[in-house]
Scaffold this motif. Structure first.
Motif, mmCIF file in Angstrom:
data_model
loop_
_atom_site.group_PDB
_atom_site.id
_atom_site.type_symbol
_atom_site.label_atom_id
_atom_site.label_comp_id
_atom_site.label_asym_id
_atom_site.label_seq_id
_atom_site.Cartn_x
_atom_site.Cartn_y
_atom_site.Cartn_z
ATOM 1 N N ALA A 1 -5.041 10.503 -10.459
ATOM 2 C CA ALA A 1 -4.036 9.545 -10.006
ATOM 3 C C ALA A 1 -4.734 8.424 -9.241
ATOM 4 O O ALA A 1 -5.079 8.574 -8.066
ATOM 5 C CB ALA A 1 -2.999 10.235 -9.129
ATOM 6 N N LYS B 1 -5.776 5.417 -7.034
ATOM 7 C CA LYS B 1 -5.235 4.879 -5.788
ATOM 8 C C LYS B 1 -5.479 3.376 -5.671
ATOM 9 O O LYS B 1 -4.716 2.657 -5.040
ATOM 10 C CB LYS B 1 -5.873 5.585 -4.593
ATOM 11 C CG LYS B 1 -5.665 7.095 -4.578
ATOM 12 C CD LYS B 1 -4.203 7.472 -4.579
ATOM 13 C CE LYS B 1 -4.021 8.984 -4.547
ATOM 14 N NZ LYS B 1 -2.591 9.371 -4.694
ATOM 15 N N ASN C 1 2.983 3.287 -1.760
ATOM 16 C CA ASN C 1 2.273 3.234 -3.045
ATOM 17 C C ASN C 1 2.076 1.783 -3.468
ATOM 18 O O ASN C 1 2.907 1.199 -4.167
ATOM 19 C CB ASN C 1 3.051 3.992 -4.122
ATOM 20 C CG ASN C 1 2.936 5.493 -3.964
ATOM 21 O OD1 ASN C 1 1.857 6.006 -3.719
ATOM 22 N ND2 ASN C 1 4.051 6.187 -4.089
ATOM 23 N N GLN D 1 0.183 0.797 -5.618
ATOM 24 C CA GLN D 1 -0.054 0.749 -7.069
ATOM 25 C C GLN D 1 1.141 0.158 -7.817
ATOM 26 O O GLN D 1 1.005 -0.294 -8.954
ATOM 27 C CB GLN D 1 -0.338 2.152 -7.615
ATOM 28 C CG GLN D 1 -1.552 2.823 -6.996
ATOM 29 C CD GLN D 1 -1.165 3.747 -5.854
ATOM 30 O OE1 GLN D 1 -0.309 3.412 -5.040
ATOM 31 N NE2 GLN D 1 -1.787 4.917 -5.807
ATOM 32 N N THR E 1 -0.986 6.344 -12.525
ATOM 33 C CA THR E 1 -0.581 6.979 -11.279
ATOM 34 C C THR E 1 0.909 7.311 -11.352
ATOM 35 O O THR E 1 1.744 6.400 -11.320
ATOM 36 C CB THR E 1 -0.822 6.062 -10.066
ATOM 37 O OG1 THR E 1 -2.153 5.559 -10.101
ATOM 38 C CG2 THR E 1 -0.608 6.827 -8.766
#
Length: 209
Positions: A12, A14, A65, A67, A152
């Protein structure tokens, strides 16, 4: 098995680089999700693919998050709020057409599905469609790994914010789960070079013979 190698490669991400994922690879991931399994085969969710920077910045407000807005693409799996009779009928009609069957050939299936879903509450429908969306999420992760695209999966987002910005309730949908796509920033992502940690197979799996 190349798949195992690819799954060992994935993690996942980052931190993402500025490199964009080609539309060809995005289309392959979308097709893989479209081909994935769903209970009764009726695909009770829709997949939103978002690249618009302003929209993604808004969607990421208040989330830890980053992302959501720093990756190349953002996928939003939006589950149905209700499995309606109209949707079931339209889907069964499509099945008959794609399989070159006579109209009404799958009426027994249609009646069975309507009989099952009609008495269910909205809450039951939402829970069920979310579970189906997660199957799609798993397929998207595997497809991305096959294409050497980083991904992710995320639950750390504000579903109501997503619903409002994407006008999902008006479409009978809700945000179930999200996933970013892009390429890892190996120099700034502390997990990029970390050893993948998983349980030993004989502890994780139990074979009953």
């Amino acid at each position: 098995m190349e798949l195992i190698k690819n799954l060992k490669w994935r993690y996942a991400a980052k931190k993402y680089s500025d490199q964009l994922v080609s539309e060809d690879k995005i289309d392959q991931i979308i097709e893989a999700v479209n081909l994935t399994a769903s209970s009764c085969g009726i695909q009770p969710y829709r997949l939103y693919v978002i690249t618009n920077p302003e929209a993604r910045q808004k969607l990421g407000e208040g989330s830890f998050n980053e992302q959501i807005y720093t990756s190349s693409h953002l996928l939003v799996f939006a589950g149905f709020n209700k499995i309606t009779n109209e949707y079931i009928k339209a889907y069964v009609d499509m099945m008959e057409q794609q399989r070159n069957l006579e109209t009404g050939a799958l009426k027994m299936l249609q009646d069975t599905l309507i009989g099952y879903f009609s008495p269910q509450t909205t809450e039951q429908n939402v829970i069920w469609s979310d579970k189906q969306a997660y199957i799609g999420l798993g397929t998207a992760l595997i497809a991305a790994a096959e294409l050497k695209v980083d991904a992710t999966p995320m639950e750390g987002f504000d579903p109501k914010l997503f619903d409002d910005i994407l006008d999902l309730p008006e479409k009978g949908l809700h945000a179930s789960v999200i996933m970013s796509l892009g390429y890892r920033d190996a120099d700034n992502d502390y997990l990029a070079s970390a050893q993948k940690v998983r349980l030993p197979i004989d502890e994780f799996s139990i074979k009953i013979k």
